[in-house]
Design a protein around this motif. Structure first.
Motif, PDB file in Angstrom:
ATOM      1  N   GLY A  26       0.720  -1.064  -0.013  1.00  0.00           N
ATOM      2  CA  GLY A  26       0.044  -0.099   0.130  1.00  0.00           C
ATOM      3  C   GLY A  26       0.941   1.170   0.055  1.00  0.00           C
ATOM      4  N   ASP A  27       1.833   1.327   0.967  1.00  0.00           N
ATOM      5  CA  ASP A  27       2.496   2.247   0.855  1.00  0.00           C
ATOM      6  C   ASP A  27       3.588   2.705  -0.295  1.00  0.00           C
ATOM      7  N   ALA A  28       3.718   1.507  -1.071  1.00  0.00           N
ATOM      8  CA  ALA A  28       4.621   1.837  -2.428  1.00  0.00           C
ATOM      9  C   ALA A  28       3.961   2.354  -3.319  1.00  0.00           C
ATOM     10  N   LEU A  29       2.381   1.812  -3.562  1.00  0.00           N
ATOM     11  CA  LEU A  29       1.556   2.213  -4.523  1.00  0.00           C
ATOM     12  C   LEU A  29       1.363   3.940  -4.374  1.00  0.00           C
ATOM     13  N   ALA A  30       1.284   4.192  -2.975  1.00  0.00           N
ATOM     14  CA  ALA A  30       0.792   5.430  -2.631  1.00  0.00           C
ATOM     15  C   ALA A  30       2.105   6.553  -3.104  1.00  0.00           C
ATOM     16  N   LEU A  31       3.374   5.935  -2.808  1.00  0.00           N
ATOM     17  CA  LEU A  31       4.671   6.614  -3.053  1.00  0.00           C
ATOM     18  C   LEU A  31       4.620   6.904  -4.631  1.00  0.00           C
ATOM     19  N   LEU A  32       4.613   5.669  -5.215  1.00  0.00           N
ATOM     20  CA  LEU A  32       4.576   5.720  -6.791  1.00  0.00           C
ATOM     21  C   LEU A  32       3.608   6.787  -7.461  1.00  0.00           C
ATOM     22  N   GLY A  37       3.019  11.969  -9.945  1.00  0.00           N
ATOM     23  CA  GLY A  37       2.184  13.163  -9.808  1.00  0.00           C
ATOM     24  C   GLY A  37       0.382  12.766 -10.092  1.00  0.00           C
ATOM     25  N   VAL A  38       0.218  11.659 -10.057  1.00  0.00           N
ATOM     26  CA  VAL A  38      -1.208  11.226 -10.154  1.00  0.00           C
ATOM     27  C   VAL A  38      -1.776  10.661  -9.001  1.00  0.00           C
ATOM     28  N   VAL A  43      -2.691   5.081 -10.467  1.00  0.00           N
ATOM     29  CA  VAL A  43      -1.400   4.592 -10.632  1.00  0.00           C
ATOM     30  C   VAL A  43      -1.433   3.174 -11.716  1.00  0.00           C
ATOM     31  N   ARG A  44      -2.418   2.226 -11.272  1.00  0.00           N
ATOM     32  CA  ARG A  44      -2.392   0.874 -12.049  1.00  0.00           C
ATOM     33  C   ARG A  44      -2.311   1.113 -13.350  1.00  0.00           C
ATOM     34  N   GLY A  45      -3.000   2.227 -13.984  1.00  0.00           N
ATOM     35  CA  GLY A  45      -2.907   2.382 -15.210  1.00  0.00           C
ATOM     36  C   GLY A  45      -1.596   2.707 -15.751  1.00  0.00           C
TER      37      GLY A  45
END
Length: 277
Positions: A26-32, A37-38, A43-45
């Motif tokens: 979850g944290d990695a996804l939020a930081l990506l 800047g999205v 992010v998954r897209g």
């Protein structure tokens, strides 16, 4: 070498998990999302595409900071709380979901003026004032750095509030219909058990009184009556085991109608009472 979002994310999750971060995916996804800047839901897209060089650099720095257990909110620079986004820095306590219990409890009460003791980011005060158009509010804190963050949050959100440096009531004049506070309530002997995110990164003075965790409540209960309008209310966030002790302090200081409110986990979280001089 350029990585796809998938590759960078997988590597980041492994890095965070190895560092003991509880919610590495979850944290990695939020930081990506932050690096790209999205919004997180977008992010998954982006995962099948090569990461642009600036995003790759920003993501690597963010993951390095998170692996050092810096809180996500400090890396992002903000935290969602109640209905707004608040700027957060290492000089302020990170507004937590359980503190929304204090906002909800305070909004049950009749008041058109509020004093927030130890305002930090201003999240409690500004959330309350946003729900009561025309109400006036003062937030005080011992930290000038925290007060600058609170003023910035007020300006960004377009919410009128005053802020002032004060050691509890020392710089406060006048009377209010409501006093609220989320004071330092962690006892000194509980500090070692805190997560690294809290223990090593949040301002210690906002966490503990370096004693039994009750000294702030003693000061607030003793001084609140002199700063409340007749029939005014005091509402305090507490640690889950402190309900009886804080209620007793308030009763001894002249408060009645004392009640407890529980957070979403069913733990005691707020003590509130009406001043009956």
């Amino acid at each position: 070498m350029s990585q796809t979002g998938h590759q960078a994310l997988a590597e980041a999750v492994r890095r965070l998990a190895a560092a003991g971060v509880p919610d590495a995916p979850g944290d990695a996804l939020a930081l990506l999302g932050f690096a790209l800047g999205v919004p997180r839901h977008s992010v998954r897209g982006e995962l099948s595409q090569p990461l642009p060089a600036p995003a790759q650099t920003a993501f690597a720095a963010a993951i390095e900071a998170r692996a050092a257990r810096q809180p996500v909110s400090q890396i992002l620079g903000w935290r969602e709380f109640w209905k707004h986004r608040f700027r957060v820095t290492a000089d302020t306590l990170d507004p937590r979901p359980e503190t929304e219990t204090l906002v909800a409890a305070a909004l049950e009460l009749p008041w058109d003026s509020v004093l927030d003791l130890g305002t930090g980011t201003g999240a409690i005060l500004l959330s309350l004032l946003a729900e009561r158009p025309g109400a006036r509010g003062l937030g005080v804190d011992l930290s000038e750095a925290a007060l600058e963050v609170a003023r910035d949050n007020a300006q960004t959100l377009g919410i009128a509030a005053d802020f002032r440096r004060s050691d509890w009531f020392s710089g406060v004049g006048g009377r209010f219909g409501l006093i609220v506070s989320n004071p330092p309530y962690i006892a000194l002997d509980e500090i070692a058990a805190l997560s690294p995110e809290v223990r090593e990164w949040e301002p210690r003075a906002a966490l503990t009184d370096e004693g039994d965790g009750l000294s702030a409540y003693r000061a607030i209960a003793a001084g609140a009556g002199a700063h409340l309008l007749p029939g005014g209310w005091l509402a305090l966030e507490i640690g889950p085991t402190q309900g009886a002790a804080v209620a007793a302090l308030m009763a001894a200081a002249g408060f009645g109608e004392i009640a407890l409110r529980q957070d979403l986990d069913g733990r005691d979280r707020v003590v509130m009472g009406q001043f009956l001089p």
